[in-house]
Design a protein around this motif. Structure first.
Motif, short mmCIF file in Angstrom:
data_model
loop_
_atom_site.label_atom_id
_atom_site.label_comp_id
_atom_site.label_asym_id
_atom_site.label_seq_id
_atom_site.Cartn_x
_atom_site.Cartn_y
_atom_site.Cartn_z
N ALA A 103 -4.72 116.69 27.33
CA ALA A 103 -5.96 116.04 27.24
C ALA A 103 -6.15 115.03 28.46
O ALA A 103 -7.44 114.98 28.65
N TYR A 104 -5.35 114.66 29.14
CA TYR A 104 -5.75 113.80 30.14
C TYR A 104 -5.95 114.81 31.53
O TYR A 104 -6.24 114.12 32.53
N GLY A 105 -6.39 116.08 31.29
CA GLY A 105 -6.71 116.95 32.19
C GLY A 105 -6.30 116.68 33.96
O GLY A 105 -5.03 116.55 34.03
N VAL A 106 -7.15 116.33 34.50
CA VAL A 106 -7.07 116.48 36.06
C VAL A 106 -6.27 115.09 36.40
O VAL A 106 -5.98 114.72 37.50
N MET A 107 -5.89 114.07 35.47
CA MET A 107 -5.30 113.00 35.90
C MET A 107 -3.81 113.41 36.14
O MET A 107 -3.04 112.43 36.76
N GLY A 108 -3.36 114.63 35.80
CA GLY A 108 -2.21 115.13 36.20
C GLY A 108 -1.03 115.11 35.25
O GLY A 108 -1.03 114.66 34.12
N GLY A 109 0.20 115.58 35.72
CA GLY A 109 1.38 115.99 34.73
C GLY A 109 1.79 114.74 34.23
O GLY A 109 2.34 114.66 33.14
N SER A 110 1.64 113.60 34.95
CA SER A 110 2.44 112.35 34.62
C SER A 110 1.84 111.94 33.17
O SER A 110 2.41 111.25 32.20
N HIS A 111 0.37 112.40 32.95
CA HIS A 111 -0.46 111.72 31.94
C HIS A 111 -0.45 112.93 30.73
O HIS A 111 -1.07 112.61 29.72
N HIS A 112 0.16 114.05 30.88
CA HIS A 112 0.06 115.12 29.95
C HIS A 112 1.35 114.96 28.75
O HIS A 112 2.30 114.40 29.34
N ALA A 113 1.33 115.30 27.75
CA ALA A 113 2.22 115.27 26.93
C ALA A 113 2.37 116.78 26.14
O ALA A 113 1.76 117.04 24.98
N ILE A 114 3.01 117.54 26.81
CA ILE A 114 3.25 119.16 26.47
C ILE A 114 4.76 119.16 25.80
O ILE A 114 4.99 120.46 25.40
N ASP A 115 5.43 118.10 25.61
CA ASP A 115 6.75 118.24 25.38
C ASP A 115 6.94 117.31 24.41
O ASP A 115 8.16 116.97 24.10
N ASP A 116 5.85 116.61 23.80
CA ASP A 116 6.09 115.33 23.03
C ASP A 116 6.87 115.38 21.79
O ASP A 116 7.97 114.88 21.42
N TYR A 117 6.26 116.24 20.81
CA TYR A 117 6.90 116.40 19.51
C TYR A 117 8.15 117.35 19.71
O TYR A 117 9.04 116.98 18.81
N GLY A 118 8.25 118.06 20.55
CA GLY A 118 9.69 118.62 20.61
C GLY A 118 10.70 117.69 20.79
O GLY A 118 11.78 117.80 20.48
N TYR A 277 -1.91 124.07 40.54
CA TYR A 277 -3.18 123.23 40.71
C TYR A 277 -3.46 122.44 39.45
O TYR A 277 -2.89 122.91 38.41
N TYR A 278 -4.15 121.43 39.51
CA TYR A 278 -4.60 120.75 38.46
C TYR A 278 -6.23 120.60 38.00
O TYR A 278 -6.82 120.84 39.09
N GLY A 279 -6.53 120.42 37.01
CA GLY A 279 -7.72 120.16 36.47
C GLY A 279 -8.09 119.91 35.08
O GLY A 279 -7.08 119.22 34.52
N SER A 280 -8.99 120.42 34.48
CA SER A 280 -9.34 119.77 33.28
C SER A 280 -8.50 120.34 31.99
O SER A 280 -7.67 121.08 32.48
N GLN A 281 -8.53 119.56 30.96
CA GLN A 281 -7.59 120.04 29.89
C GLN A 281 -7.91 121.47 29.38
O GLN A 281 -7.16 122.43 29.42
N ASN A 282 -9.31 122.18 29.75
CA ASN A 282 -9.53 123.47 29.59
C ASN A 282 -8.76 124.41 30.66
O ASN A 282 -8.49 125.65 30.46
N PHE A 283 -8.81 123.82 31.88
CA PHE A 283 -8.42 124.63 33.10
C PHE A 283 -6.71 124.89 32.62
O PHE A 283 -6.37 126.10 32.91
#
Lengths: 301, 256
Positions: A103-118, A277-283
């Motif tokens: 959801a934080y898109g182009v803010m980058g990997g530090s701000h993503h949560a793709i491993d949270d509930y696991g 590369y980084y981009g929007s959530q949809n990217f």
């Protein structure tokens, strides 16, 4: 969803056991709650480890603390505090992570949560709530207020298709009928996929279920889902989370153990940063194959 | 029985328990035993709360509870055995005196801050005490807690540091230049008091002092206190006692 979250908590902020802690986040969003909760709204500063242990201390004394931050800062940075101080003691601390998935898109990997509930569901006593739509937030909060165990609420961005009428909130909801495979979706991703599938012919269209409470357990499977799956033998799980520890793995385990394994299983999930590369959530969703177009293409192969 | 006698008996019982269970962490248990005993026997009231942040001194806490009649000899026999509630670091959810299981360093002071904040929000009386080690202050989370405690003015909250100067693999000075903890604390604005952590009268006096602000008490202690061959020896952070060492240790406790 964040606004729905704030509005709902404002409503409950006068409860004598209510305490809200934030790790210095919520600018332009949580001010109404700050005003309503008074000294029960505490900006704990940029110190998530301390914030979680403080929340555990509060919960041990009968208070009902919510601890809020951008998603990765609420589960990854203070993981040991969540594990030892909250989960080991089975305390009703409610972790709230804003910006699930990419959801934080182009803010980058530090701000993503793709491993949270696991990660979180590997901890003792933890449960996870993932609203798919803003309308789910209030009923989930009402549930959490009575939930005497640790929990994580993963907030995202509402993507409900215009004009779509939602059934009342439930941990499992069937949102689209179809004669094709059975599709399970976790989180707001459901909105875009439902829009894209609505125009598909009913004979090939998947029946779509949205799951909002994790872990997936055998006792939670609706009978209608089991019947759908038995009929088609093809299961598709879609989630903005990595494969490991995700809903796909959880559901596979439950189905295997109960002798209901489907003949075919497809898992659409977050795959990290394949191009670098980084981009929007949809990217990022697109790069991971988390789009209705790709799912439909695969279905028509 | 005088408190001094109770304390000597408890020191012996601590050695016996560790010897019979064949486990170490004796040095750090002996350095904080006087503090725990004074605190529990002479300071804590029914509304007060205590967090043992240096969970590896669980033995000293069990012995303190034993000296108060809250644990029995048969309980102590299960120290480090199985099945047991007396694990090497305090276990969760089995005794009201052990509010939190600890063991990983750097959690206790934040937990104590949570307890103190709960008292403040609920307008409840009582003090909160937290015992950390000195090496433990290498954990960043402690400094987060200190910032929070000072900003929220959480009182009465007393941090006690068992300053024995030794940690797992060296002295606190050698490992991380942590010999000037007092200056570091003062720079965060917390009131700092110093005490000889084995002077029972001084300990009781400083721990009983009323406080309206958060405070840190640096208790200067000796690792392995009371057992001459263990005193200030780093290896007794970990080593268990052999039979001859146990007998020698008991004799050491009787020295004038």
């Amino acid at each position: 969803m964040r606004n729905a979250f704030c509005e709902t908590l404002v409503h409950y902020s006068k409860d004598p056991n209510f305490v809200f802690l934030t790790g210095d986040l919520g600018f332009m969003a949580l001010e109404p709650l700050q005003k309503a909760a008074g000294d029960r709204f505490i900006n704990a500063g940029i110190s998530e480890q301390n914030m979680i242990s403080v929340a555990a201390g509060l919960a041990s004394q009968g208070l009902f603390p919510w601890a809020y931050s951008i998603a990765p800062f609420i589960y990854a940075r203070p993981l040991e505090q969540v594990r030892n101080d909250v989960c080991l003691h089975d305390l009703p601390v409610k972790l709230v992570g804003n910006g699930g998935g990419y959801a934080y898109g182009v803010m980058g990997g530090s701000h993503h949560a793709i491993d949270d509930y696991g990660i979180l569901l590997s901890l003792l006593n933890m449960s996870v709530f993932v609203p798919a739509f803003s309308a789910d937030v209030a009923p989930i909060i009402e549930k959490l207020l009575k939930f005497p165990h640790p929990a994580y609420l993963r907030l995202g961005r509402d993507e409900k298709p215009k004009g779509m009428t939602l059934p009342a909130y439930a941990p499992w909801r069937k949102l689209l009928d179809g004669q094709g495979p059975v599709m399970i979706i976790v989180g707001p991703l459901a909105g875009g996929i439902l829009s894209g599938l609505q125009s598909e012919a009913g004979s090939t269209r998947p029946s779509v279920w949205v799951v909002s409470e994790l872990p997936i357990l055998a006792k939670g499977l609706p009978e209608e889902f089991s019947r759908d799956l038995e009929r088609t033998g093809h299961l598709i799980v879609v989630e903005e989370h990595v494969a490991h520890g995700g809903a796909g793995e959880m559901l596979s385990r439950v189905l295997l153990m109960s002798g209901k394994a489907p003949r075919k299983f497809d898992h659409y999930c977050a795959k990290g940063y394949l191009s670098g590369y980084y981009g929007s959530q949809n990217f990022h969703r697109k790069e991971s194959g988390l789009t209705v177009e790709l799912i439909l293409k695969d279905l028509k192969k | 029985m005088s408190f001094e006698k109770t304390l000597l008996q408890s020191r012996k019982r601590l050695l016996q328990m560790h010897f019979e269970s064949g486990v170490g962490h004796i040095g750090g248990n002996l350095s904080c035993l006087d503090i725990l005993m004074v605190l529990h026997h002479q300071v804590l009231g029914p509304q007060d709360q205590f967090i043992l942040s240096k969970g590896h001194s669980a033995g000293a806490l069990y012995i303190t509870l034993w000296s108060m009649g809250k644990l029995k000899d048969e309980d102590l026999k299960l120290f480090h055995k199985e099945p047991t509630k007396l694990s090497g670091h305090p276990a969760p959810r089995w005794r009201e005196e052990i509010i939190f299981a600890t063991g990983s360093l750097g959690h206790g002071f934040s937990l104590a801050a949570g307890l103190a904040l709960a008292k403040k929000l609920k307008k409840q009386a009582g003090q909160v005490f937290c015992l950390t080690s000195d090496g433990e202050w290498q954990e960043g989370s402690n400094w987060e807690a200190l910032i929070f405690v000072m900003h929220q003015k959480l009182a009465p909250l007393t941090l006690i540091v068992d300053a024995n100067g030794l940690q797992g693999f060296g002295s606190t000075k050698e490992v991380a230049s942590m010999d000037n903890l007092i200056d570091k604390f003062r720079s965060f604005g917390i009131k700092v008091q110093e005490v000889n952590g084995h002077d029972l009268t001084a300990l009781k006096s400083v721990l009983s002092e009323p406080t309206s602000e958060p405070r840190a008490i640096i208790a200067h202690t000796t690792k392995g206190k009371g057992v001459p061959f263990m005193e200030n020896k780093m290896e007794w952070h970990y080593l268990p006692l052999k039979e001859d060492q146990y007998q020698e240790a008991l004799k050491g406790l009787e020295r004038p």
